[in-house]
Design a protein around this motif. Structure first.
Motif: not given
Lengths: 77, 503
Positions: A19-28
Motif C-alpha cells: 500500500y504505502v511503499g509500492a504506491s509511492t515508489l512506482w505508482f505516484n
C-alpha cells in the motif's frame, strides 16, 4: 506458535509495503495510464483484490504450523 | 408538496420503520449484558462480516471520503490502506483477544486491560477516556446526517440547523431503538449502501463524461495535482501517507466498538476468515473516492463544502424516486453504525466506570444508566460538530491520533511483552496524548512530514518501556496463564511450560 507469529508479522509488513511503499515508489505519477486508469487509482483498486489472497496464504500457513489455535476453547488442548 | 420535503420525509419514515424492526427483533433476544454487548459470542463469519462492515463503513465512507478526495486529492487513499493493514494485524490480535475474553469473561476493552495489568483503575481510566474519544465518531455521523438535511433541504437549514436535525434523528433512533444495535439491521443498511454506492459510481462518470476513460483523461488533464502525492494538499506527501497508515492501522482495533467485535465471534476461526474477506469492502471506498474526483471537475469554479459533494451530485443527477432511495441509504449509513457506537460509549461509562466505582451495582442499573447516557453523549457530539465544523475525515484523523495511543498497552503489553506494567501503560498513554495534542493545537500536523499522532506514539512507546522497567511487574504465574490463553500451545508443550512456571 513462534512460526505463526513470524508469518503474521511478515504478512502485515507485506500488505503495508504494497500500500504505502509500492504506491509511492512506482505508482505516484499521472500518466501513462494503466488499464485505462491513472496509476495511483489502478494500484489502490488492485491491492484490495490481492490482499485477500495474501491473507488466505497466511491462513493456510497458520493452520499448518498452529492447528491447536483453530479449536474453540483451545486453551485446554 | 416540495420535492425536498417528500425526500426527507420518506427517508425519516424508513428510519422509523427499521427502528421498529430493530425493537421487534430485539424483543426476542437475550437481555443479559453479554447478550447485548457482544451477542453472546455466537456470531458466524457472515454476520460478523456484516457487523464489521456496518461499524467500519459509515457516513464517513459514504460522504466523508468523497469530500476528502475533492478537497485534498490522492492523500485520501490512506484510508483504503489503513483498513487492510489493520485486517492483517487483526488476523493474529483479534483471535488472541477472543480467547482471553472467553476464558476470563471479558466483554469490553477496559475489562481486558484491567485483567492484563491487574488494575481496576487502569480499566476505569481507559473506559472513561476512550468513551470520550468516541464522541468524535458520533460527531462525524451527525455531520453526515447534517449534510443530507442541508443539501436535500435546499438551503432551508444552515449547517448548525442541519446538524441539529441530524442530532435529533440520531438520538431518537438510538433511544427508541433500544439497547442493542443488531446485525440484521446492519445487513439491510449494507445492502442499501452497496446499491447506492454502485449506482453513483457508475452513473456520475458516464452521465457527465460519457465514459470512465474520458473522465480519467479529463481529470489527468485539468486536475493532475489530484492524482499524485504531494499534490493538491502540499503538506500531505508520501511520508504523511506512510506514517498515517502506520498510525491508523495500529489504531483501528483500539476503538472500543471494533475491539468488541472480537468478542462477538463464535470462534477464532471466524475472526481469521474476516481478516481474509474484509479487504473486499475496500472497493466501496475506492468507488466513493472516484466520485469525489469526479466532483472536482463537475464543481470546478464553485466553492462547495466537501462533506456535501455526494449529496449535491445525487440531487443534481438522480430522478426523485432514486433520490429517495439514495437519501435513505445515506441516513442509514449514519444512523445504523452510530447506534452501536453510542451504546458502546455509554456502556463503557456505565459498566466500566460507574459500576467499577460503585460496588454492588446491579446489571439492571447498568442497563438504565447506559440508556440515560445516550442523549447527553449525542448532545456532546452535536456540541462538537457545532463548535468545530470540519471535514468528516479530518475529525476522524484527529480522533485516531488519540485512540491509537492505546496500542502499546493493549497489543504490545497486552499480548506479548510480559514486563509491561500498569504504571508504564498509563504514563505512555498520557505522554502520547500530550505530544499529539500539543502538535495538533500548535498546527504542527504533519510535523516534518510525519503524522502528529505517530510522534505521540513514539514518545508513548519510549515512556511505556522506561516506566514499565522501573516499576514492579505483574505476578509471573498469573501472567503466564493469561498469555498462554492467548497463544495456546500443543498439549505436551503446554504441560512442560506449566511445570517450568511451577518450578
Amino acid at each position: 506458535m513462534r512460526a505463526a507469529i513470524w508469518g503474521w508479522l511478515l504478512t502485515v509488513f507485506l500488505v503495508y509495503f504494497l500500500y504505502v511503499g509500492a504506491s509511492t515508489l512506482w505508482f505516484n505519477y499521472v500518466s501513462p495510464f494503466i488499464l485505462g486508469m491513472p496509476p495511483i487509482v489502478f494500484w489502490f483498486t488492485l491491492v484490495p483484490i490481492v490482499a485477500p489472497g495474501i491473507l488466505a496464504l497466511l491462513y493456510w500457513y497458520d493452520r499448518r504450523v498452529n492447528p491447536q489455535w483453530e479449536k474453540e476453547g483451545s486453551w485446554d488442548v | 408538496m416540495s420535492e425536498s420535503f417528500v425526500v426527507l420525509m420518506a427517508a425519516f419514515l424508513a428510519v422509523a420503520a427499521i427502528t421498529v424492526g430493530g425493537i421487534v427483533y430485539g424483543a426476542s433476544q437475550s437481555r443479559d449484558l453479554e447478550g447485548w454487548l457482544i451477542h453472546s459470542r455466537l456470531m458466524g463469519p457472515i454476520l460478523v462480516w456484516f457487523l464489521l462492515g456496518t461499524e467500519i463503513y459509515t457516513a464517513f465512507t459514504f460522504q466523508g471520503l468523497a469530500g476528502f478526495a475533492y478537497a485534498n486529492g490522492s492523500a485520501v487513499f490512506y484510508n483504503v490502506a489503513l483498513n487492510d493493514v489493520a485486517y492483517a494485524i487483526g488476523f493474529l490480535v483479534l483471535p488472541a483477544i477472543w480467547l482471553i475474553g472467553k476464558r476470563f469473561g471479558y466483554v469490553t476493552q477496559a475489562d481486558f486491560l484491567a485483567g492484563r495489568y491487574r488494575s481496576r483503575n487502569l480499566g476505569i481510566f481507559v473506559a472513561l477516556t476512550s468513551a470520550l474519544i468516541m464522541i468524535a465518531y458520533i460527531d462525524l455521523n451527525i455531520e453526515g446526517l447534517g449534510a443530507v438535511v442541508q443539501v436535500i433541504g435546499k438551503g432551508a437549514f444552515n449547517q448548525t440547523g442541519a446538524d441539529l436535525v441530524g442530532f435529533l434523528v440520531l438520538a431518537l433512533a438510538v433511544l427508541l431503538g433500544g439497547i442493542r444495535g443488531n446485525a440484521w439491521q446492519a445487513v439491510v443498511k449494507d445492502i442499501l449502501m452497496f446499491i447506492a454506492v454502485v449506482v453513483i459510481f457508475f452513473t456520475i462518470p458516464l452521465h457527465y463524461f460519457g465514459s470512465f476513460g474520458n473522465f480519467y483523461h479529463n481529470l489527468a488533464t485539468h486536475a493532475s495535482q489530484y492524482l499524485v502525492l504531494p499534490g493538491k494538499a502540499k503538506k500531505l506527501g508520501p511520508l504523511w501517507l506512510i506514517t498515517t497508515v502506520a498510525l491508523t492501522a495500529m489504531g483501528q482495533w483500539m476503538w472500543p466498538q471494533w475491539f468488541g467485535v472480537a468478542y462477538t465471534a463464535k470462534s477464532p476461526k471466524t475472526l481469521k476468515l474476516e481478516a481474509i474477506f474484509m479487504p473486499f469492502y475496500q472497493l466501496v471506498k475506492v468507488m466513493m473516492i472516484t466520485v469525489g474526483f469526479a466532483a472536482v471537475l463537475i464543481f470546478a469554479g464553485t466553492k462547495v463544502n466537501g462533506n456535501n459533494v455526494v449529496m449535491l451530485l445525487a440531487l443534481r443527477t438522480f430522478p426523485e424516486w432514486f433520490l429517495i432511495l439514495f437519501t435513505i441509504a445515506a441516513v442509514f449509513a449514519a444512523i445504523v453504525p452510530a447506534g452501536p457506537i453510542i451504546m458502546t460509549s455509554a456502556s463503557l461509562l456505565a459498566k466500566n466506570v460507574y459500576a467499577a466505582l460503585v460496588p454492588n451495582t446491579s446489571e439492571r442499573t447498568v442497563y438504565r444508566l447506559t440508556k440515560w447516557l445516550v442523549f447527553p453523549l449525542t448532545l456532546l457530539a452535536f456540541g462538537l460538530a457545532a463548535a468545530a465544523p470540519a471535514l468528516i475525515v479530518v475529525v476522524l484523523l484527529v480522533a485516531y491520533d488519540f485512540i491509537s495511543q492505546l496500542f502499546p498497552a493493549v497489543v504490545i503489553g497486552g499480548l506479548f511483552w510480559r514486563r509491561a506494567t500498569k504504571e508504564g501503560a498509563t504514563a505512555g498513554i498520557l505522554v502520547g496524548w500530550v505530544v499529539s495534542g500539543a502538535l495538533l493545537l500548535t498546527k504542527h500536523d504533519p510535523f516534518l512530514g510525519v503524522n502528529a499522532g505517530l510522534w505521540g506514539l513514539l514518545a508513548n512507546v519510549l515512556v511505556f518501556v522506561a516506566v514499565s522497567l522501573a516499576t514492579p511487574a505483574v505476578d509471573r504465574g498469573y501472567l503466564e496463564d493469561f498469555l498462554r490463553t492467548a497463544f495456546p500451545q500443543p498439549k505436551a508443550m503446554a504441560v512442560a511450560a506449566e511445570q517450568q512456571v511451577e518450578g
